[in-house]
Design a protein around this motif. Structure first.
Motif, PDB file in Angstrom:
ATOM      1  N   GLN A 112       0.839  -1.195   0.000  1.00 45.73           N
ATOM      2  CA  GLN A 112       0.000   0.000   0.000  1.00 45.73           C
ATOM      3  C   GLN A 112       0.873   1.244   0.000  1.00 45.73           C
ATOM      4  OE1 GLN A 112      -2.346  -0.469   3.544  1.00 45.73           O
ATOM      5  NE2 GLN A 112      -0.961   0.751   4.780  1.00 45.73           N
ATOM      6  N   VAL A 113       0.269   2.363  -0.359  1.00 48.85           N
ATOM      7  CA  VAL A 113       0.962   3.639  -0.364  1.00 48.85           C
ATOM      8  C   VAL A 113       0.162   4.628   0.477  1.00 48.85           C
ATOM      9  CG1 VAL A 113      -0.103   4.410  -2.527  1.00 48.85           C
ATOM     10  CG2 VAL A 113       2.072   5.396  -1.810  1.00 48.85           C
ATOM     11  N   ASP A 114       0.875   5.381   1.320  1.00 51.18           N
ATOM     12  CA  ASP A 114       0.277   6.454   2.101  1.00 51.18           C
ATOM     13  C   ASP A 114       0.682   7.765   1.448  1.00 51.18           C
ATOM     14  OD1 ASP A 114      -0.677   4.619   3.997  1.00 51.18           O
ATOM     15  OD2 ASP A 114       1.195   4.710   5.127  1.00 51.18           O
ATOM     16  N   VAL A 115      -0.308   8.595   1.116  1.00 54.31           N
ATOM     17  CA  VAL A 115      -0.055   9.898   0.500  1.00 54.31           C
ATOM     18  C   VAL A 115      -0.644  10.960   1.409  1.00 54.31           C
ATOM     19  CG1 VAL A 115      -0.439  11.342  -1.530  1.00 54.31           C
ATOM     20  CG2 VAL A 115      -0.131   8.874  -1.802  1.00 54.31           C
ATOM     21  N   SER A 116       0.188  11.949   1.778  1.00 55.05           N
ATOM     22  CA  SER A 116      -0.248  12.999   2.695  1.00 55.05           C
ATOM     23  C   SER A 116       0.077  14.372   2.137  1.00 55.05           C
ATOM     24  CB  SER A 116       0.456  12.859   4.045  1.00 55.05           C
ATOM     25  OG  SER A 116       0.133  11.642   4.646  1.00 55.05           O
ATOM     26  N   PHE A 117      -0.796  15.327   2.453  1.00 53.91           N
ATOM     27  CA  PHE A 117      -0.584  16.723   2.094  1.00 53.91           C
ATOM     28  C   PHE A 117      -0.830  17.587   3.329  1.00 53.91           C
ATOM     29  CE2 PHE A 117      -1.773  14.747  -1.899  1.00 53.91           C
ATOM     30  CZ  PHE A 117      -0.850  15.283  -2.794  1.00 53.91           C
ATOM     31  N   GLN A 118       0.014  18.598   3.504  1.00 52.35           N
ATOM     32  CA  GLN A 118      -0.162  19.547   4.600  1.00 52.35           C
ATOM     33  C   GLN A 118      -1.272  20.529   4.244  1.00 52.35           C
ATOM     34  OE1 GLN A 118       3.365  21.577   6.169  1.00 52.35           O
ATOM     35  NE2 GLN A 118       2.217  23.500   6.015  1.00 52.35           N
ATOM     36  N   ILE A 119      -2.190  20.776   5.185  1.00 55.70           N
ATOM     37  CA  ILE A 119      -3.231  21.785   4.999  1.00 55.70           C
ATOM     38  C   ILE A 119      -3.335  22.627   6.276  1.00 55.70           C
ATOM     39  CG2 ILE A 119      -4.518  20.368   3.355  1.00 55.70           C
ATOM     40  CD1 ILE A 119      -6.590  19.859   5.571  1.00 55.70           C
ATOM     41  N   ALA A 120      -3.862  23.828   6.132  1.00 57.69           N
ATOM     42  CA  ALA A 120      -4.028  24.712   7.287  1.00 57.69           C
ATOM     43  C   ALA A 120      -5.274  24.324   8.066  1.00 57.69           C
ATOM     44  CB  ALA A 120      -4.137  26.162   6.822  1.00 57.69           C
ATOM     45  N   PRO A 129      -3.975   0.917  -2.296  1.00 54.41           N
ATOM     46  CA  PRO A 129      -3.114  -0.178  -2.747  1.00 54.41           C
ATOM     47  C   PRO A 129      -2.003   0.334  -3.659  1.00 54.41           C
ATOM     48  CG  PRO A 129      -5.169  -0.191  -3.953  1.00 54.41           C
ATOM     49  CD  PRO A 129      -5.302   0.869  -2.906  1.00 54.41           C
ATOM     50  N   TYR A 130      -0.845  -0.276  -3.539  1.00 56.36           N
ATOM     51  CA  TYR A 130       0.254   0.038  -4.444  1.00 56.36           C
ATOM     52  C   TYR A 130      -0.066  -0.642  -5.768  1.00 56.36           C
ATOM     53  CZ  TYR A 130       4.847  -0.050  -6.575  1.00 56.36           C
ATOM     54  OH  TYR A 130       5.890   0.086  -7.455  1.00 56.36           O
ATOM     55  N   MET A 131      -0.128   0.159  -6.839  1.00 56.87           N
ATOM     56  CA  MET A 131      -0.535  -0.367  -8.140  1.00 56.87           C
ATOM     57  C   MET A 131       0.512  -0.042  -9.196  1.00 56.87           C
ATOM     58  SD  MET A 131      -4.663   0.170  -8.047  1.00 56.87           S
ATOM     59  CE  MET A 131      -4.694   1.926  -8.068  1.00 56.87           C
ATOM     60  N   PRO A 132       1.496  -0.936  -9.387  1.00 55.66           N
ATOM     61  CA  PRO A 132       2.503  -0.699 -10.417  1.00 55.66           C
ATOM     62  C   PRO A 132       1.852  -0.672 -11.799  1.00 55.66           C
ATOM     63  CG  PRO A 132       3.143  -2.504  -8.968  1.00 55.66           C
ATOM     64  CD  PRO A 132       1.730  -2.148  -8.646  1.00 55.66           C
ATOM     65  N   PRO A 133       2.391  -0.047 -12.802  1.00 58.66           N
ATOM     66  CA  PRO A 133       3.698   0.593 -12.729  1.00 58.66           C
ATOM     67  C   PRO A 133       3.665   1.995 -12.133  1.00 58.66           C
ATOM     68  CG  PRO A 133       2.862   0.807 -14.942  1.00 58.66           C
ATOM     69  CD  PRO A 133       1.843   0.023 -14.162  1.00 58.66           C
ATOM     70  N   ARG A 134       2.479   2.632 -12.057  1.00 59.21           N
ATOM     71  CA  ARG A 134       2.457   3.982 -11.503  1.00 59.21           C
ATOM     72  C   ARG A 134       1.041   4.373 -11.087  1.00 59.21           C
ATOM     73  NH1 ARG A 134       3.641   5.368 -17.340  1.00 59.21           N
ATOM     74  NH2 ARG A 134       1.561   5.324 -18.216  1.00 59.21           N
TER      75      ARG A 134
END
Length: 142
Positions: A76-84, A127-132
Motif C-alpha cells: 500500500q501507499v500512504d499519501v499525505s498533504f499539509q493543509i491549514a 493499494p500500491y498499483m505498479p507501474p504507476r
C-alpha cells in the motif's frame, strides 16, 4: 404613521462589506499592496498566496519543503498533504489517476491528523498499483 406622504428619499448606505477568510489572512500576513492577491507570489517560491493560505505556510518566506509526501508500505501507499487548520470555507480532497489524462482523476477517501498548532495532514492510503499511480490535492472554495 406609515403615510407615504411623510417618507423621505435618501442615498442608500453601503453597510459593512464582509471580507473572505483569505482577505483577512492576506491583510494580516505582511504582504505589500499589489502583491496580496490570491494569484500573487510575493516570496517567489512558486506557491501562490492562495496556496500558502490553504496550506498554512508563510507567504513572505520562500520555503523549499514539499507540502506532500508518499510512503510505500508493503502493498500500500500512504499519501499525505499539509493543509491549514481553521479554513472552514475550503474543501480539500485527494484524487488519483493512473495516467494523468483528463477525466481519469477520482477522489479517494481521506483522513485528518494533527501536524502542529496551525496545520494538519490530509492523508489517503491505497493499494500500491505498479507501474504507476499519480496523486494530487484539490482545494475548493473562496
Amino acid at each position: 404613521g406609515n403615510d407615504p406622504a411623510n417618507w423621505t428619499a435618501s442615498l442608500p448606505t453601503p453597510g459593512y462589506a464582509t471580507q473572505s477568510g483569505f482577505q483577512i489572512w492576506a491583510a494580516s500576513a505582511g504582504l505589500p499592496a499589489g502583491m496580496d492577491g490570491p494569484h500573487d507570489d510575493f516570496d517567489n517560491d512558486f506557491r501562490s498566496n492562495f496556496n500558502e493560505y490553504a496550506t498554512g505556510t508563510d507567504p513572505t518566506l520562500a520555503e523549499g519543503e514539499p507540502l506532500g509526501a508518499a510512503q510505500l508500505n508493503e502493498n500500500q501507499v500512504d499519501v499525505s498533504f499539509q493543509i491549514a487548520r481553521n479554513r472552514p470555507e475550503l474543501t480539500f480532497t485527494i484524487e488519483r489517476s493512473p495516467d494523468l489524462t483528463l477525466g481519469s482523476w477520482t477522489a479517494v477517501p481521506t483522513s485528518l491528523s494533527p501536524l502542529n498548532a496551525t496545520t494538519e495532514l490530509l492523508t489517503t492510503t491505497g493499494p500500491y498499483m505498479p507501474p504507476r499511480m499519480f496523486y494530487r490535492m484539490v482545494i475548493y472554495g473562496e
